[in-house]
Design a protein around this motif. Structure first.
Motif, short mmCIF file in Angstrom:
data_model
loop_
_atom_site.label_atom_id
_atom_site.label_comp_id
_atom_site.label_asym_id
_atom_site.label_seq_id
_atom_site.Cartn_x
_atom_site.Cartn_y
_atom_site.Cartn_z
N LYS A 128 8.85 -3.10 0.07
CA LYS A 128 7.46 -3.50 0.33
C LYS A 128 6.71 -3.56 -1.00
O LYS A 128 6.95 -2.75 -1.90
N ARG A 159 15.71 -4.05 0.97
CA ARG A 159 14.37 -4.43 1.41
C ARG A 159 13.34 -3.55 0.71
O ARG A 159 13.55 -2.36 0.53
N GLU A 192 9.19 5.39 1.55
CA GLU A 192 9.02 4.03 1.01
C GLU A 192 8.73 4.07 -0.49
O GLU A 192 9.14 3.17 -1.23
N THR A 223 6.84 -7.64 2.84
CA THR A 223 8.19 -7.07 2.79
C THR A 223 9.16 -8.17 2.39
O THR A 223 9.15 -9.26 2.98
N LEU A 247 0.18 1.08 3.03
CA LEU A 247 1.27 1.81 3.69
C LEU A 247 0.73 2.78 4.74
O LEU A 247 1.30 2.91 5.82
N ILE A 287 0.02 -6.50 2.02
CA ILE A 287 1.35 -5.98 1.74
C ILE A 287 2.39 -6.88 2.38
O ILE A 287 2.19 -7.41 3.48
#
Length: 466
Positions: free
Chosen positions: A160, A158, A245, A120, A188, A118
């Motif tokens: 992810k 931002r 998220e 960002t 996550l 993952i």
């Protein structure tokens, strides 16, 4: 430039480009060899060697014979002033090109082994085809097919994303990321739940419909650790971070079980299951639920049952107790449009002894709240009917039935006195029996509006279901 100054320039350039001095020296040697061949009267082939300590360069020239063999080895090291303007320009061009190639290779090697990880990034550009994420030194491509339907990425935000592929192109590595991949959910939770990162808690299975709902099955390798509680966190703090998220996507967390029937029953949470029958080949599950839980078990447009089937890996057929009694086969509810299902049931509170209405969507209300919501006035000792409108209709039907029986009895009495006496004697019994019978049958009548298609609302209590 002296050799000392050149050595210092090599070190500074290596630090600036985040390269090792050896790699930069190899680039420098290749650039000098290309610049040498641009000189008038240069040899066919040349090998350039450099002393990293003194920064002295040696050019070993070779000629090619008719067979392509290198012959006539000699030292042809030129003076720096003799290289000329053309050679210097070639040197700069080759030097810059080789440095870019080395940087591209290093970036590809950095992300080539990160597939399934993952990252960002900052949203830079977005259109109907793709969205670009700035990851710092490289950019990631988020195709439209890998975006959640209802998300609207804004430049500067931002986000992810999950790396699904790293491609090597002439312009550098191309990193393809996704916001819809089920692996994003697992990563996550690894960020938010230390027990998962440490391997104490495992995510055994994950089923997702991006933007709507996700179900995950968790397992604990330590019997002292509750896997569901570890993922939910104190007051739902951990799962709330994941939901935030994912822009509000609902998440159901259920415990994993090696017993397939038990696993299927838990996968249908928050619906309550009475019985699960697994087929002999282990590919199908026949689930029996209470009538008022059928719409919740199936979910809106079959979403809950569909996710449960993906999570467990078996086909899930759901039937109510009424359908089982009527002999409806597994899966038959899909073809029955005339079946009505209860919206809930009355239960007695074990602590207070008061009756409470437990609706199919999971909500609970007291008798007074139910009466106020349905506009029904109840006596203290009266048991409320199963549905407010049905109860009112039952009372009206009972009054009409009593009036009709009385009129019929009067008519018979006028025609024949003897028969009238018999009818008059039967009148109180018939009139009194009609109203209770109608009132008694009324609560069993259910409103099919919420359960006729088996897709009732299941939004209550879905987030972080433990």
């Amino acid at each position: 430039m002296s050799n000392l100054d050149m050595g210092e320039a090599i070190r500074l350039l290596a630090q600036e480009k985040n390269m090792s001095e050896d790699d930069l020296l190899h680039v420098l040697v290749d650039a000098l060899a290309s610049a040498y061949k641009r000189r008038p009267g240069a040899a066919d082939e040349v090998i350039v060697e450099v002393n990293p300590t003194t920064m002295d360069f040696t050019f070993t020239a070779y000629d090619l014979d008719e067979d392509g063999n290198w012959v006539n080895e000699r030292d042809d090291t030129p003076d720096r002033a003799d290289l000329g303007r053309i050679a210097a320009t070639t040197f700069r061009q080759v030097m810059s090109q080789r440095i870019r190639e080395v940087e591209r290779d290093r970036k590809f090697e950095e992300y080539a082994n990160r597939e399934g990880d993952i990252v960002t990034g900052i949203i830079q550009q977005t259109d109907t085809r793709y969205t670009l994420l700035d990851l710092g030194r490289v950019e990631a491509l988020l195709p439209q097919a890998e975006q959640v339907m209802y998300e609207r990425p804004n430049p500067g935000d931002r986000s992810k994303a999950y790396i699904v592929e790293v491609r090597k192109t002439v312009k550098g590595p191309q990193i393809v990321v996704s916001r819809t991949h089920p692996g994003l959910i697992k990563r996550l939770f690894e960020l938010e739940v230390p027990e998962i990162a440490d391997g104490i808690v495992e995510i055994k299975a994950c089923a997702r419909e991006p933007g709507h709902r996700t179900k995950i099955a968790v397992w604990s390798n330590d019997h002292n650790v509750d896997p569901v509680g570890a993922c939910v966190g104190a007051r739902g703090a951990r799962v709330r971070m994941v939901v935030t998220e994912l822009r509000g996507e609902k998440i159901d967390i259920v415990p994993f079980s090696d017993d397939l029937s038990d696993f299927v029953a838990k996968a249908l949470s928050p619906a309550k299951v009475n019985q699960v029958n697994i087929s002999e080949d282990g590919t199908a599950a026949d689930v029996i639920v209470p009538d008022h839980q059928l719409s919740l078990a199936i979910g809106r447009e079959g979403q809950n049952a569909r996710l449960a089937a993906r999570l467990t890996g078996v086909r899930v057929d759901i039937r109510s107790e009424t359908q089982v009694a009527e002999g409806v086969p597994a899966g038959g509810y899909l073809e029955r449009d005339d079946v009505e299902y209860a919206e809930g049931e009355w239960r007695e509170n074990a602590e207070t002894g008061e009756m409470e209405w437990h609706a199919a969507d999971g909500s609970v209300m007291s008798q007074a709240q139910w009466a106020e919501q349905n506009g029904v006035e109840l006596e203290a000792d009266d048991a409320p009917p199963a549905d407010g409108d049905a109860g009112a209709d039952a009372v009206a039907d009972a009054d009409a039935a009593a009036d009709g029986v009385a009129d019929a009895a009067d008519g018979v009495a006028d025609a024949d006195p003897e028969e009238g006496d018999e009818a008059g004697g039967a009148e109180p019994e018939t009139a009194e029996g009609a109203a209770p019978e109608a009132a008694e049958d009324a609560p069993a009548t259910s409103d099919a509006e919420s359960g006729d298609d088996g897709a009732g609302s299941d939004e209550s209590g879905d987030d972080g279901t433990a």
